[in-house]
Scaffold this active site. Structure first.
Site, mmCIF file in Angstrom:
data_model
loop_
_atom_site.group_PDB
_atom_site.id
_atom_site.type_symbol
_atom_site.label_atom_id
_atom_site.label_comp_id
_atom_site.label_asym_id
_atom_site.label_seq_id
_atom_site.Cartn_x
_atom_site.Cartn_y
_atom_site.Cartn_z
ATOM 1 C CE LYS A 61 -4.495 6.755 2.485
ATOM 2 N NZ LYS A 61 -5.655 6.036 2.703
ATOM 3 C CG ASP A 110 -0.001 18.563 21.645
ATOM 4 O OD1 ASP A 110 -1.234 18.562 21.866
ATOM 5 O OD2 ASP A 110 0.815 17.966 22.362
ATOM 6 C CG ASP A 163 18.453 12.635 -10.248
ATOM 7 O OD1 ASP A 163 18.475 11.535 -10.828
ATOM 8 O OD2 ASP A 163 18.390 13.722 -10.843
ATOM 9 C CE LYS A 200 -1.423 4.679 -1.622
ATOM 10 N NZ LYS A 200 -2.096 4.240 -0.386
ATOM 11 C CG HIS A 223 -7.378 8.166 -0.536
ATOM 12 N ND1 HIS A 223 -6.108 7.960 -1.038
ATOM 13 C CD2 HIS A 223 -7.831 6.933 -0.193
ATOM 14 C CE1 HIS A 223 -5.812 6.680 -1.004
ATOM 15 N NE2 HIS A 223 -6.845 6.032 -0.494
ATOM 16 C CG HIS A 252 -2.108 0.845 1.162
ATOM 17 N ND1 HIS A 252 -2.378 1.821 2.088
ATOM 18 C CD2 HIS A 252 -3.122 0.895 0.270
ATOM 19 C CE1 HIS A 252 -3.501 2.440 1.786
ATOM 20 N NE2 HIS A 252 -3.968 1.901 0.687
#
Length: 552
Positions: free
Chosen positions: A472, A477, A252, A247, A470, A245
Site C-alpha cells: 500500500k 511527485d 528497544d 502492522k 498487497h 489492521h
C-alpha cells in the site's frame, strides 16, 4: 394469559380489549404491519441520513434497507455505524492521557517539526498533527525491504540483538514457515530478559491464538494481547467488523518496522485462494533521537495495549508512575545506542528473486537512506476522524507531476475518484497498480466499476500479474509518499485501525518509486478500447456492486 391477568388486576376492561382484537381480520393486521414497517423505514432512513457523513455510504445503506428490509435493518443495527465500544473509547482516552501527561512531564514533544518541511507540505502535515498529535521527525536511517526473506532476516536479527523491550502489533499472525523462526527468536529474547509484548487482532490472528506457538510464547513469559476481541454479547454494543489492521514492530525504541507486511510467510499463507503469493513491503527505521518514528510507534502500540482491558490500563498507569525516561521500559538503558543498532548491510544478497505465483520478479536490495524526514499517521474510528483519507485527497489535489498508487483493494468514493480523474485531466501522470486477481469477489467487481471513467480521464491502470500485490504505497511527485497499511477503500479510511508513514525525503521516496517501477514490469496495462469491449452484463454487474462499494 399472563398479560390478561395483569390487566385485570390493574382494573382494565380486558373483555373490551379482547373483543376489539377478535373483530380484526387478517387484512387489518397486515395493514397495521405495513404501517409499522413504513414508520420503521422512515425512522431508519432519518437515522442513516443524520449519522452518516459520507453521502455514498448513506445512499448504499438506504439502498440495502429498501431492497432487503429485514436484512438491511438487522445489518445496519449490527454494522451500520462505527461503534468501537464506549468502554474501549474511554480506555483509549485514558491511555492517551496517561501517555501525553508522561510526555509533557518529561519534555518529550511529539507535535512539532513542520518547519522541517517545504511550504507546500506544511498544511498537509498539519492535518495529521491535529488529529494524532504526531508532528514531523528528522534524522532517520531508513531502508525499504521488498522481499519476505529480507524482512524476516532483518527482523529476526534485530530480535536476537534486542536488549530491553520488543513491541509488536499485527493484524495477522500466521504461525507457519519463517514466522515460527520469529516466534522462536522472541521466546529466546524473553528467556534472556527482554520484555516482549505482542498485540494481535482477534479475528485476523484467530489461528495464532489457537496455536502451540501462542502457548509457547506465553509459557516463556511474553505478554500476548488480543486486540478487539469478538463475541455474541459484544456485538450488541460494538461492531465486530472494526478491526486492528496495523502492522508495526518496535525494538528497544530505536528500531521500527512499518508497512503492509503481516507476520505471515507468503509461501504458506492463503495458498488456496488462487491469487498467487502475497507480495508485501516494509520499511526498517532507525533513529538515535529521543523522539522518532520508532518512539511514536511505541506510543501507539502501548496506547493500543493499554486500551484493550482494565488490567492493561492499570498496568500502564503503574508503568507511567515509575517512568524514568523511555516510554514503556521497566529498567531502561539509553546509552551505548550504537552497540544496539545493527544495519546488516552485507547480510542479504544484492538481488533476491521474488516468486509470486504466475511470474517471478527481481527487486534489487535498496540502500540505507540517511537523514529521512517522516511523520507517523495512525487512524482509528471515532478517535482520529478520517485523517488518512483527508491527507490523501489533499496531496492528490496538490500533485504537479505524477501520482502512483499500489493497493490490493481499490474501491474509492466519489471524492477520491474525482480527485484522481481531475489530476489526470490537468496533466498529472496518474498510475494505479492493482492485482489482476484479488481474494474478494465483491471488491474485485466494485473496483472494476471505476475503471472506465478513470481510463477515459487518462489514468493508467496496471494489473499486476505476479500474485496478490498487497503493498500500500502512494507516491506524489518526487518528494512525498504515504506508506503503510491503508488500502484505497472505505473500510481502511473509515472503519479499521490503520497506520501510515508520510515520507518527505526525495531519496527515500525514490526507493518506493523504484519498487513501483519494478511492479509495473509485471503488469498488463488496460486500454479504454479493451475495457469497453466487455459484455454488457459484466458492466451491469460491476455497476450494481458499485452501489454497495462504500460498505465493502
Amino acid at each position: 394469559m399472563v398479560l390478561i391477568d395483569w390487566l385485570m388486576e390493574a382494573g382494565i376492561d380486558t373483555f373490551a380489549i379482547e373483543k376489539y382484537f377478535t373483530t380484526w381480520s387478517f387484512g387489518d393486521f397486515a395493514e397495521l404491519g405495513l404501517i409499522l414497517h413504513v414508520v420503521l423505514m422512515i425512522l431508519m432512513t432519518l437515522r442513516i441520513v443524520s449519522v452518516q457523513r459520507n453521502i455514498g455510504v448513506s445512499i448504499a445503506w438506504v439502498a440495502v434497507l429498501y431492497t432487503l428490509p429485514v436484512v438491511g435493518f438487522i445489518a445496519y443495527i449490527l454494522l451500520g455505524e462505527p461503534m468501537i465500544g464506549r468502554r474501549y473509547r474511554e480506555r483509549v482516552d485514558q491511555a492517551s492521557l496517561l501517555m501525553n501527561d508522561m510526555a509533557k512531564r518529561e519534555h518529550l514533544v511529539f507535535d512539532k517539526g513542520q518547519d522541517l518541511l517545504p511550504d507546500n507540505y506544511r498544511g498537509v502535515s498539519q492535518i495529521g498533527t491535529r488529529w494524532t498529535g504526531f508532528g514531523v521527525f528528522s534524522d532517520h536511517q531508513m531502508q525499504l525491504l521488498t522481499a519476505p526473506n529480507a524482512i524476516f532476516k532483518r527482523l529476526i536479527d534485530d530480535i536476537e540483538s534486542a536488549k530491553s523491550i520488543i513491541l509488536m502489533e499485527f493484524y495477522i499472525i500466521y504461525p507457519k514457515g519463517q514466522v515460527v523462526e520469529v516466534i522462536e527468536a522472541l521466546v529466546a529474547a524473553v528467556q534472556r530478559g527482554v520484555e516482549c509484548h505482542i498485540l494481535a487482532d482477534s479475528v485476523g490472528s484467530f489461528s495464532f491464538f489457537n496455536s502451540n506457538e501462542h502457548r509457547m510464547l506465553e509459557r516463556a513469559g511474553a505478554f500476548v494481547h488480543q486486540s478487539l476481541p469478538v463475541g455474541l454479547f459484544k456485538t450488541l454494543f460494538k461492531r465486530s467488523d472494526l478491526r486492528n489492521h496495523r502492522k508495526m514492530v518496535v525494538i528497544d525504541e530505536y528500531i521500527g518496522y512499518i508497512g503492509s507486511f503481516n507476520l505471515v510467510d507468503p509461501k504458506f499463507f492463503k495458498q488456496n485462494k488462487n491469487v498467487g503469493q502475497w507480495i508485501d513491503v516494509a520499511i526498517r527505521s532507525v533513529s538515535h533521537r529521543t523522539i522518532s518514528i520508532a518512539t511514536a510507534m511505541a506510543k501507539v502500540v502501548v496506547t493500543d495495549i493499554g486500551a484493550e482491558n482494565k488490567n492493561n490500563l492499570d498496568e500502564l498507569n503503574q508503568r507511567i508512575n515509575n517512568y524514568t525516561r523511555k516510554l514503556y521500559v521497566m529498567d531502561p538503558t539509553i546509552n551505548d545506542i550504537n552497540s544496539r543498532v545493527k544495519f546488516l548491510g552485507d547480510s542479504i544478497a544484492a538481488d533476491e528473486p521474488l516468486h509470486t505465483g504466475s511470474t517471478s520478479i527481481v527487486i534489487p536490495q535498496m540502500p540505507i537512506i540517511e537523514g529521512v524526514v517522516a511523520q507517523l499517521i495512525p487512524s482509528a474510528p471515532q478517535v482520529t476522524a478520517h485523517v488518512i483519507y483527508n491527507t490523501l485527497v489533499t496531496v492528490i489535489h496538490r500533485a504537479n507531476k505524477r501520482i502512483c498508487i499500489t493497493t490490493p483493494y481499490f474501491v474509492p468514493d466519489e471524492a477520491l475518484s474525482s480527485a484522481l480523474t481531475i489530476a489526470a485531466k490537468r496533466g498529472v501522470e496518474v498510475t494505479i497498480i492493482v492485482p489482476e486477481k484479488v481474494d474478494s469477489f465483491l471488491v474485485q467487481h466494485a473496483s472494476q466499476a471505476y475503471y472506465e471513467e478513470l481510463l477515459e480521464a487518462g489514468v493508467t491502470i496496471a494489473l499486476f500479474k505476479g500474485g496478490l500485490l498487497h503493498a500500500k504505497t502512494v507516491v506524489i511527485d518526487d518528494d512525498y509518499c504515504l506508506f503503510g497499511t491503508v488500502n484505497i477503500d472505505m473500510r481502511s479510511f473509515y472503519l479499521n485501525m490503520e497506520v501510515s508513514l508520510a515520507i518527505y525525503t526525495p531519496e527515500m521516496v525514490a526507493q518506493i518509486t523504484d519498487c513501483q517501477e519494478t511492479y509495473l514490469q509485471s503488469c498488463h496495462f488496460l486500454t479504454l478500447a479493451e475495457w469497453q469491449q466487455r459484455a454488457g452484463y459484466e458492466r451491469l454487474f460491476d455497476n450494481v456492486v458499485r452501489l454497495f462499494s462504500p460498505l465493502l
